[in-house]
Design a protein around this motif. Structure first.
Motif, short mmCIF file in Angstrom:
data_model
loop_
_atom_site.label_atom_id
_atom_site.label_comp_id
_atom_site.label_asym_id
_atom_site.label_seq_id
_atom_site.Cartn_x
_atom_site.Cartn_y
_atom_site.Cartn_z
N ILE A 74 42.40 21.32 38.81
CA ILE A 74 42.22 22.73 39.20
C ILE A 74 43.59 23.41 39.11
CG2 ILE A 74 41.54 24.34 41.04
CD1 ILE A 74 39.86 22.09 42.26
N ASN A 75 43.65 24.47 38.34
CA ASN A 75 44.90 25.23 38.23
C ASN A 75 44.64 26.69 38.57
OD1 ASN A 75 47.18 23.54 37.30
ND2 ASN A 75 45.69 23.01 35.73
N VAL A 76 45.37 27.18 39.52
CA VAL A 76 45.17 28.55 39.97
C VAL A 76 46.49 29.30 39.85
CG1 VAL A 76 44.54 29.98 41.95
CG2 VAL A 76 43.34 27.83 41.56
N GLU A 77 46.45 30.43 39.18
CA GLU A 77 47.69 31.21 38.99
C GLU A 77 47.46 32.66 39.40
OE1 GLU A 77 49.30 30.94 34.99
OE2 GLU A 77 48.57 28.86 34.90
N SER A 78 48.16 33.08 40.40
CA SER A 78 48.14 34.47 40.87
C SER A 78 46.73 35.02 41.06
CB SER A 78 48.89 35.38 39.88
OG SER A 78 50.13 34.84 39.57
N LEU A 79 45.85 34.20 41.55
CA LEU A 79 44.44 34.61 41.72
C LEU A 79 44.34 35.64 42.86
CD1 LEU A 79 41.84 33.61 40.27
CD2 LEU A 79 41.37 32.30 42.32
N THR A 80 43.70 36.74 42.54
CA THR A 80 43.56 37.82 43.52
C THR A 80 42.12 38.32 43.51
OG1 THR A 80 45.85 38.49 43.16
CG2 THR A 80 44.41 40.14 44.13
N LYS A 81 41.61 38.58 44.69
CA LYS A 81 40.28 39.17 44.78
C LYS A 81 40.31 40.36 45.73
CE LYS A 81 35.97 39.67 44.05
NZ LYS A 81 35.48 40.00 42.71
N GLU A 82 39.91 41.49 45.19
CA GLU A 82 39.82 42.70 46.00
C GLU A 82 38.37 43.15 46.01
OE1 GLU A 82 44.23 44.40 44.72
OE2 GLU A 82 42.42 45.45 44.06
N PHE A 83 37.91 43.58 47.16
CA PHE A 83 36.56 44.13 47.26
C PHE A 83 36.67 45.65 47.37
CE2 PHE A 83 35.81 39.79 48.80
CZ PHE A 83 34.76 39.44 47.96
N PRO A 84 35.83 46.37 46.63
CA PRO A 84 35.89 47.83 46.72
C PRO A 84 35.60 48.30 48.14
CG PRO A 84 34.12 47.09 45.24
CD PRO A 84 34.77 45.88 45.80
N ASN A 85 36.41 49.17 48.61
CA ASN A 85 36.25 49.66 49.97
C ASN A 85 37.02 50.97 50.09
OD1 ASN A 85 35.43 49.26 52.76
ND2 ASN A 85 37.61 49.05 53.18
N LYS A 86 36.57 51.85 50.96
CA LYS A 86 37.28 53.11 51.15
C LYS A 86 38.09 53.04 52.45
CE LYS A 86 34.10 55.91 48.49
NZ LYS A 86 32.98 56.80 48.51
N PRO A 87 39.30 53.56 52.54
CA PRO A 87 40.00 54.34 51.50
C PRO A 87 40.73 53.45 50.49
CG PRO A 87 41.28 54.32 53.51
CD PRO A 87 40.04 53.55 53.81
N GLN A 88 40.91 52.16 50.79
CA GLN A 88 41.59 51.31 49.81
C GLN A 88 40.89 49.97 49.73
OE1 GLN A 88 45.50 51.24 51.57
NE2 GLN A 88 45.10 49.30 52.57
N PRO A 89 41.02 49.28 48.59
CA PRO A 89 40.31 48.01 48.43
C PRO A 89 40.75 46.97 49.47
CG PRO A 89 41.38 48.68 46.40
CD PRO A 89 41.85 49.60 47.45
N LEU A 90 39.80 46.13 49.85
CA LEU A 90 40.13 45.07 50.80
C LEU A 90 40.58 43.84 50.02
CD1 LEU A 90 37.15 45.45 53.25
CD2 LEU A 90 39.54 45.87 53.79
N VAL A 91 41.74 43.37 50.33
CA VAL A 91 42.27 42.20 49.61
C VAL A 91 41.83 40.95 50.36
CG1 VAL A 91 44.34 41.07 48.74
CG2 VAL A 91 44.24 43.57 48.87
N ALA A 92 40.95 40.18 49.72
CA ALA A 92 40.46 38.95 50.35
C ALA A 92 41.35 37.77 50.00
CB ALA A 92 39.03 38.68 49.91
N VAL A 93 41.80 37.75 48.76
CA VAL A 93 42.68 36.68 48.29
C VAL A 93 43.82 37.35 47.53
CG1 VAL A 93 42.87 34.63 46.82
CG2 VAL A 93 40.76 35.06 48.10
N ASP A 94 45.05 37.02 47.92
CA ASP A 94 46.19 37.73 47.37
C ASP A 94 47.14 36.79 46.64
OD1 ASP A 94 48.06 39.65 46.82
OD2 ASP A 94 48.84 39.79 48.86
N ASN A 95 47.15 36.88 45.32
CA ASN A 95 48.18 36.21 44.53
C ASN A 95 48.26 34.71 44.82
OD1 ASN A 95 50.01 36.67 42.51
ND2 ASN A 95 51.74 36.85 43.91
N LEU A 96 47.15 34.07 44.78
CA LEU A 96 47.07 32.64 45.14
C LEU A 96 47.40 31.76 43.93
CD1 LEU A 96 46.13 30.41 47.18
CD2 LEU A 96 43.82 30.81 46.37
N SER A 97 48.32 30.82 44.13
CA SER A 97 48.66 29.88 43.06
C SER A 97 48.79 28.47 43.64
CB SER A 97 50.00 30.25 42.41
OG SER A 97 49.94 31.50 41.82
N PHE A 98 48.15 27.52 43.00
CA PHE A 98 48.31 26.11 43.37
C PHE A 98 47.63 25.28 42.30
CE2 PHE A 98 44.30 27.39 45.31
CZ PHE A 98 43.45 26.35 44.98
N SER A 99 47.81 23.99 42.37
CA SER A 99 47.07 23.12 41.46
C SER A 99 46.61 21.88 42.20
CB SER A 99 47.93 22.75 40.24
OG SER A 99 49.04 22.01 40.68
#
Lengths: 316, 264
Positions: free
Chosen positions: A2-27
């Protein structure tokens, strides 16, 4: 594996997106049991869903066994097994029928054989014809583990496998994961249970929206607290503590009653010399032991040091 | 698309759905009712040998068709034809409950996530779920129609009535329009089901599909709509197009990520 590089997940939300996973990297190496620890809402499930090609990342890259998330999603789903946070069984169908359906969906060749193998392995064979809805929580969890293994996945994602189980059921599940470890499967274990992670995982990532640290449990202990050895003496005094402090490899010494607590970088190498030094100074050493910090101490230290991020509920 | 995966979904849906007595009741009761009711009417009309109304009161289109027939036969055809719309409705009523619950039900029992974690494609999943809802409905409708024709023959209705039942209009209604309507209803129910989070809401919203057909029923009763071959051909064309559009829309609107992350 498993290789993960700068993985980010944002969910659309007002007024700004909700960051669930921020810049995740590991192997994660092949055959490794990798612990993924974090508080509720840290984004563990979101990470697992991204790595299982159930949801797409907003940014970053991840590969599972060389297959890229977002490009080879069907192949990834064929390669991995997932134990979801809630078992999600077809309650009106028998345990056997539940597994048969998934074996067919995964394209298993010997459906009957595989279903039988895992029902027996998890001790559910006698109850195979009973409706899954009649199962206890522990049995449902075992059935869900069997479902995740039917197609013999190379990578197994286990999201809170012992959550909500009584101690006996939790131990059975844990023992089974330990068995899987010996089969050489790569296991990605999300858990709140720090003792479980300590026992099962070669490396541990502590995560709270961002990756806080990743290392072996032993290295984490060393990094956070150093290694401390306690020397039980017949009679300890300040002179003996002072003698211990003279050794170049000793980082710190404290005296508690008739015990000297010494911080060392490498106890295996330094203990014999320290014992000799103390004996030469007139100490009578009764026994020596290591002060072991629990993973909980390390986990809490990391989590408390991290400011609380605003996280979406769905990222739990 | 892999046929085995579609078959597995159908198998799974049926195994689950037919353990639900309410669904079994819906699948069997409605066709039985729509069969027994017209047969009972035909039987009573034939037994009494008289009619309670005046043939002149029938819609003009009916009168044209009945010009060569006895008044009783004409009335019987008129009565039987009122059930034509119900036979088109039958494959629509039955699968809505199944299909509306299909996705949203899996959301609430949390079984959808493990299902979506398998290599199944959205198209395979939706095809399996659609067919699982449509096939029993069509099967039940056809069985009911066969029973209706057999019953009519057994009662000994006039040959003109039997001929009417076996006319292209009835055949098109039962064997083409009904299944197409069923497809439309199921596809709409699946779309609704994948967009809402409450099974009851899914069922109620999907039930709205029946409204246009009820309009046809009343239109026919009032003599405004005539269910002839021309009407059937237009209906077949429109429904076939609608089915294709709904299948495409269904696959696009079924957003795995939204379903997984927004459910409660």
């Amino acid at each position: 594996m498993i290789n993960v590089e700068s993985l980010t997940k944002e969910f659309p939300n007002k007024p700004q997106p909700l960051v669930a996973v921020d810049n995740l990297s590991f192997s994660v190496e092949e055959g490794e049991v990798f612990g993924f620890l974090g508080p509720n809402g840290a984004g563990k499930t979101t990470t697992v869903r991204m790595l299982c090609a159930l949801i797409g990342p907003t940014r970053g890259r991840a590969t599972i066994n060389g297959l890229a998330v977002g490009r080879d999603d069907t192949a990834i789903r064929q390669t991995v097994g997932i134990l979801t946070e809630t078992p999600g069984m077809y309650d009106r169908l028998s345990a056997e029928k539940n597994l048969t359906i998934f074996a067919r969906l995964y394209g298993v060749k010997d459906v009957t054989g595989q279903v039988q193998k895992y029902l027996r392995m998890l001790g559910l064979w006698e109850r195979r014809l009973d409706e899954a809805g009649s199962f206890s929580k522990g049995m449902r969890q075992k059935l869900a583990i069997a479902r995740a293994l039917l197609h013999e996945p190379k990578v197994l994602f286990l999201d809170e496998p012992t959550s909500g189980l009584d101690p006996e059921a939790a131990k059975r599940v844990r023992d089974f994961i330990a068995e899987l470890k010996t089969e050489g499967r790569t296991i990605f274990l999300c858990t709140h249970n720090l003792d479980e992670a300590d026992r099962l995982c070669a490396r541990i990532a502590i995560f709270k929206t961002r990756l806080l640290t990743v290392d072996t449990p032993a290295n984490l202990r060393r990094r956070m607290f150093g290694r401390r050895v306690v020397f039980h003496l017949r009679l300890a005094d300040d002179a003996l503590a002072g003698a211990a402090r003279q050794a170049p490899f000793v980082r710190e010494v404290s005296r508690v009653d008739n015990k000297l607590v010494v911080t060392l970088d490498d106890p295996e190498a330094d203990n014999p010399a320290l014992v000799r030094l103390l004996v030469a100074a007139g100490a009578e050493v009764q026994f020596v032991g290591e002060v072991r910090h629990s993973l909980e101490d390390i986990y809490l230290q990391f989590i408390r040091e991290t400011p609380t991020a605003s996280e979406p509920v769905s990222a739990a | 698309m892999e046929l085995q995966r579609i078959q597995t979904i159908i198998d799974k849906e049926w195994a689950e759905v037919f353990k639900n007595r309410l669904v079994l009741f819906t699948v069997t009761l409605l066709p039985l009712l729509f069969t027994v009711l017209p047969l009972g009417l035909l039987f009573s009309m034939r037994s009494s040998g008289s009619i309670s109304g005046d043939v002149a009161d029938l819609p003009p289109s009916m009168l044209e068709a009945c010009s060569q027939l006895a008044a009783l036969d004409c009335f019987q055809i008129y009565i039987v034809n009122q059930f034509l719309v119900l036979y088109m409705m039958m494959p629509l009523f039955i699968p809505i409950a199944i299909a509306a619950y299909s996705v949203v039900g899996e959301k609430t029992t949390r079984s959808l996530e493990p299902l979506l974690a398998t290599p199944i494609s959205t198209e395979e999943l939706l095809a399996g779920k659609s067919l699982a809802a449509v096939i029993p409905a069509i099967g039940a409708t056809w069985a009911a129609f066969a029973l209706f024709v057999a019953g009519a023959l057994l009662i000994g209705v006039a040959p003109a009535v039997v001929a009417n039942l076996l006319s292209p209009v009835w055949w098109a209604a039962v064997f083409v329009v009904g299944p197409l309507l069923s497809g439309v209803a199921v596809n709409i129910a699946l779309i609704v089901s994948s967009r809402v989070s409450d099974p009851r809401a899914a069922e109620q919203i999907a039930g709205v599909v029946i409204v246009p057909l009820i309009a046809v029923l009343f239109g026919q009763l009032a003599g405004v709509i005539i269910l002839n071959v021309q009407f059937m051909l237009i209906a077949i064309g429109v429904l076939a197009g609608l089915n294709v559009a709904l299948i495409i829309a269904g696959a696009r609107l079924f957003q795995r990520e939204a379903i997984l992350t927004k459910w409660k």
